[in-house]
Design a protein around this motif. Structure first.
Motif, PDB file in Angstrom:
ATOM      1  N   THR A  12      62.647  18.992  85.287  1.00 26.90           N
ATOM      2  CA  THR A  12      61.573  18.879  84.309  1.00 26.90           C
ATOM      3  C   THR A  12      61.025  17.460  84.356  1.00 26.90           C
ATOM      4  O   THR A  12      61.667  16.556  84.896  1.00 26.90           O
ATOM      5  CB  THR A  12      62.061  19.182  82.878  1.00 26.90           C
ATOM      6  N   LEU A  14      60.268  15.563  81.616  1.00 27.66           N
ATOM      7  CA  LEU A  14      60.829  14.744  80.554  1.00 27.66           C
ATOM      8  C   LEU A  14      62.332  14.929  80.465  1.00 27.66           C
ATOM      9  O   LEU A  14      62.834  16.036  80.615  1.00 27.66           O
ATOM     10  CB  LEU A  14      60.211  15.122  79.202  1.00 27.66           C
ATOM     11  N   ASN A  16      65.928  14.917  78.302  1.00 31.02           N
ATOM     12  CA  ASN A  16      66.309  15.339  76.959  1.00 31.02           C
ATOM     13  C   ASN A  16      66.253  14.164  75.983  1.00 31.02           C
ATOM     14  O   ASN A  16      65.924  14.338  74.812  1.00 31.02           O
ATOM     15  CB  ASN A  16      67.699  15.968  76.972  1.00 31.02           C
ATOM     16  N   ARG A  19      62.704  13.894  74.856  1.00 29.79           N
ATOM     17  CA  ARG A  19      62.373  14.988  73.931  1.00 29.79           C
ATOM     18  C   ARG A  19      62.943  14.727  72.536  1.00 29.79           C
ATOM     19  O   ARG A  19      62.264  14.942  71.529  1.00 29.79           O
ATOM     20  CB  ARG A  19      62.922  16.311  74.459  1.00 29.79           C
ATOM     21  N   ALA A  22      60.983  11.958  70.846  1.00 32.63           N
ATOM     22  CA  ALA A  22      59.677  12.458  70.399  1.00 32.63           C
ATOM     23  C   ALA A  22      59.817  13.290  69.130  1.00 32.63           C
ATOM     24  O   ALA A  22      58.977  13.203  68.225  1.00 32.63           O
ATOM     25  CB  ALA A  22      59.017  13.275  71.511  1.00 32.63           C
ATOM     26  N   ALA A  23      60.867  14.088  69.036  1.00 28.86           N
ATOM     27  CA  ALA A  23      61.096  14.894  67.828  1.00 28.86           C
ATOM     28  C   ALA A  23      61.340  13.988  66.624  1.00 28.86           C
ATOM     29  O   ALA A  23      60.834  14.251  65.526  1.00 28.86           O
ATOM     30  CB  ALA A  23      62.277  15.840  68.037  1.00 28.86           C
ATOM     31  N   ARG A  38      64.187  22.483  68.297  1.00 25.35           N
ATOM     32  CA  ARG A  38      62.906  22.090  68.888  1.00 25.35           C
ATOM     33  C   ARG A  38      63.047  21.762  70.371  1.00 25.35           C
ATOM     34  O   ARG A  38      62.197  22.124  71.175  1.00 25.35           O
ATOM     35  CB  ARG A  38      62.354  20.878  68.138  1.00 25.35           C
ATOM     36  N   CYS A  39      64.127  21.077  70.720  1.00 25.71           N
ATOM     37  CA  CYS A  39      64.328  20.625  72.099  1.00 25.71           C
ATOM     38  C   CYS A  39      65.096  21.632  72.949  1.00 25.71           C
ATOM     39  O   CYS A  39      65.328  21.382  74.129  1.00 25.71           O
ATOM     40  CB  CYS A  39      65.057  19.277  72.093  1.00 25.71           C
ATOM     41  N   LEU A  95      53.125  11.230  74.285  1.00 23.12           N
ATOM     42  CA  LEU A  95      53.674  12.509  73.843  1.00 23.12           C
ATOM     43  C   LEU A  95      53.014  12.969  72.550  1.00 23.12           C
ATOM     44  O   LEU A  95      52.732  14.155  72.372  1.00 23.12           O
ATOM     45  CB  LEU A  95      55.186  12.407  73.675  1.00 23.12           C
ATOM     46  N   ASP A  99      50.717  16.446  71.676  1.00 32.73           N
ATOM     47  CA  ASP A  99      50.911  17.343  70.539  1.00 32.73           C
ATOM     48  C   ASP A  99      49.618  17.514  69.748  1.00 32.73           C
ATOM     49  O   ASP A  99      49.284  18.601  69.314  1.00 32.73           O
ATOM     50  CB  ASP A  99      52.017  16.831  69.621  1.00 32.73           C
TER      51      ASP A  99
END
Length: 123
Positions: A12, A14, A16, A19, A22-23, A38-39, A95, A99
């Protein structure tokens, strides 16, 4: 088994860690459980990533009752030599813009510099 994320094979773009960060940028009072959902990670994996990010100086937290509130250290420089000089705020700005472009309503980081915008985004 309920609550276990779908497996993913292959690579991928990105990590983890990105991610999870970002969350947290989207909601500093988010719960580990919500980040995991979410991730698409396990709660244990998210706890380890949060610990890594705190040890690396990218993140800190304060305890408020039974919850944590996270603070991202936006000026911390990314670790990989290829991103030398780029701050975590610049990554999160990209990021967050993704969104916003996709209707998810993420907040722009106020500290993000103009050159961190995506090409062709009008900025």
């Amino acid at each position: 088994m309920a609550g276990v994320p779908e497996p993913h094979s292959g690579w991928t773009f990105l990590t983890n860690h990105a991610r999870v960060l970002a969350a947290i940028a989207d909601d500093p009072a988010t719960r580990i459980r919500d980040i995991a959902a979410r991730c698409r990670l396990t709660e244990r994996a998210v706890q380890k990533i949060v610990s890594d990010l705190e040890e690396g100086g990218y993140l800190s937290h304060t305890r408020q009752g039974r919850s944590n509130t996270y603070r991202i250290e936006a000026g911390t420089i990314l670790r990989h030599p290829a991103e030398s000089g780029l701050a975590v705020a610049e990554l999160l700005s990209l990021l967050a813009q993704h969104d916003v472009d996709h209707g998810e309503g993420a907040r722009q980081l106020e500290s993000s510099p103009p050159h961190a915008r995506r090409p062709g985004s009008g900025g």
